[in-house]
Write a protein that holds these residues in place. Structure first.
Motif, PDB file in Angstrom:
ATOM      1  N   ALA A  99      27.099  68.375  20.568  1.00 30.91           N
ATOM      2  CA  ALA A  99      27.885  69.631  21.028  1.00 30.91           C
ATOM      3  C   ALA A  99      28.094  70.464  19.889  1.00 30.91           C
ATOM      4  N   GLY A 105      20.930  63.338  24.657  1.00 32.74           N
ATOM      5  CA  GLY A 105      22.043  64.050  24.462  1.00 32.74           C
ATOM      6  C   GLY A 105      21.807  65.420  23.729  1.00 32.74           C
ATOM      7  N   ALA A 109      27.392  62.285  22.060  1.00 34.86           N
ATOM      8  CA  ALA A 109      27.458  63.548  22.719  1.00 34.86           C
ATOM      9  C   ALA A 109      28.379  64.565  22.069  1.00 34.86           C
ATOM     10  N   THR A 135      24.486  74.378  24.922  1.00 37.49           N
ATOM     11  CA  THR A 135      25.553  75.143  24.339  1.00 37.49           C
ATOM     12  C   THR A 135      24.875  76.364  23.468  1.00 37.49           C
ATOM     13  N   LYS A 195      30.928  69.128  29.317  1.00 38.50           N
ATOM     14  CA  LYS A 195      29.485  68.752  28.999  1.00 38.50           C
ATOM     15  C   LYS A 195      29.551  67.284  28.712  1.00 38.50           C
ATOM     16  N   VAL A 196      30.418  66.743  27.806  1.00 35.24           N
ATOM     17  CA  VAL A 196      30.617  65.245  27.480  1.00 35.24           C
ATOM     18  C   VAL A 196      30.588  64.350  28.746  1.00 35.24           C
ATOM     19  N   ILE A 202      22.890  68.548  25.692  1.00 31.47           N
ATOM     20  CA  ILE A 202      24.193  69.311  25.253  1.00 31.47           C
ATOM     21  C   ILE A 202      23.950  70.153  24.285  1.00 31.47           C
ATOM     22  N   HIS A 210      27.226  64.663  31.072  1.00 28.19           N
ATOM     23  CA  HIS A 210      26.055  64.202  30.433  1.00 28.19           C
ATOM     24  C   HIS A 210      26.357  62.626  30.335  1.00 28.19           C
ATOM     25  N   GLU A 270      27.008  70.609  34.814  1.00 26.80           N
ATOM     26  CA  GLU A 270      25.934  70.264  34.003  1.00 26.80           C
ATOM     27  C   GLU A 270      25.410  69.213  34.783  1.00 26.80           C
TER      28      GLU A 270
END
Length: 363
Positions: free
Chosen positions: A252, A162, A248, A169, A194-195, A165, A198, A24
């Protein structure tokens, strides 16, 4: 007792999480949009700090009361406004219509300011009269409002960042890449990566802004403001980082419940509201200590409201620690809930997945 197998699974999970996070980070560092956005934020910070002093036009405005005060400013480079009494002069200063007021005093005059000494007015006078402040503070009201606006705006921009994200996805679901990813890594590792990735990008942006802010304030001649805002930045960075993790996880989930980019707008309305709400709330109620105190303990607004209160001196250190504790506890709870929803919705294709259905699918 923890088994060797459990340790191996934990190590594998974190290794996969780091791989997803690195992917990412690498993707967005190669994106021109990321760098353009960061440059624009830094440029805006410098503009907000420097331009007011560059384009400040005309002499300072003052309200004067009585013939003695009027005679003192005669021939002085000040924008003079004569008023009937001291009460009227105080009201003009309090409302910001004038920069200061010159009032009669025993044996001479005195200067009335709002929260900081009106240096330009005092320097323009032939003598150095005593100065009275309506609301003593380290910096002026205008400078305080500027810092509050910058804090709220940075939180807004970081929080809206955010959305990447959610977009990544959806892209993985739409292109069916997610079906390959879940074979090599658990769904929760995809979410955690991902979290984490980012969040690292958000921290990097905050560090850049924390370094740029003192430079911008120094160039703008805001040395007094610099000394006050530096401790507040120390609180702002951890609060915003925790607040970003909170958002975040929700970004997602917003991306996992839809399968096409075109449908993303229908799932991210609540998250956008939670990003914009604190921004507008802090901006509108920055002058209301009671409302701001409440906002500083609510999870989604604490990230910006508490640093603002620390900056204005309305909160003690223990209050900031308590607020940060509440925020971190909320992060843990929301991430756990988001993890289950994300797992239940990620592999479901077609139309928008209801949250109830996602929750049951992950059971």
């Amino acid at each position: 007792m923890t088994s060797v197998t459990d340790l191996g699974e934990d190590a594998s999970f974190w290794a996969q999480t780091r791989l997803v996070a690195a992917r990412e980070i690498g993707t967005f560092l190669r994106s021109k949009g990321f760098w353009v956005g960061l440059v624009l934020i830094v440029a805006g910070l410098f503009a907000a700090a420097v331009l007011p002093s560059v384009f400040a036009g005309g002499p300072p405005s003052v309200a004067v009361v009585g013939p003695a005060a009027a005679q003192t400013v005669s021939g002085v480079d000040l924008d003079v406004r004569e008023v009937a009494d001291v009460a009227a002069a105080r009201e003009l200063v309090r409302s910001g219509d004038v920069d200061a007021a010159i009032l009669p005093d025993a044996g001479g005059i005195r200067v009335l300011g709002m929260s900081s000494t009106p240096t330009e007015v005092v320097q323009a006078l032939s003598t150095a009269p005593p100065v009275e402040l309506l609301e003593p503070g380290a910096v002026g009201h205008g400078a305080q409002q500027l810092v509050i606006m910058v804090f709220a705006l940075v939180f807004f921009l970081i929080g809206m960042g955010g959305i990447a994200i959610a977009q990544s996805t959806v892209t993985e679901k739409q292109t069916r890449i997610v079906e390959i990813l879940v074979v090599t890594a658990p769904v929760r590792a995809l979410l955690a990566g991902k979290v984490l990735g980012h969040t690292a990008l958000a921290v990097g942006q905050l560090v850049v802004l924390a370094v740029a802010a003192p430079i911008a304030l120094s160039l703008g001649g805001q040395t007094a403001l610099l000394g006050v805002v530096a401790p507040a930045l120390g609180w702002f960075v951890p609060f915003v980082c925790a607040g970003f993790v909170l958002l975040a996880a929700m970004w997602a989930v917003a991306g996992s419940v839809v399968s096409r980019q075109e449908d993303l707008g229908s799932s991210m309305g609540l998250v956008m509201l939670l990003v914009m709400g604190p921004y507008f709330a802090v901006m509108f109620f920055s002058g209301n200590a009671s409302v701001l105190a409440v906002l500083s303990y609510l999870p989604f607004s604490a990230a910006v409201a508490m640093p603002v209160r620390m900056f204005t001196g309305e909160a003690q250190t223990w209050e900031a620690l308590l607020s940060l504790g509440v925020l971190c506890a909320s992060v843990v709870l929301v991430v756990l809930l988001a993890s289950r929803l994300y797992s239940g919705a990620l592999l479901q294709m077609g139309g928008k997945v209801a949250l109830r259905r996602a929750w049951r699918s992950a059971a």
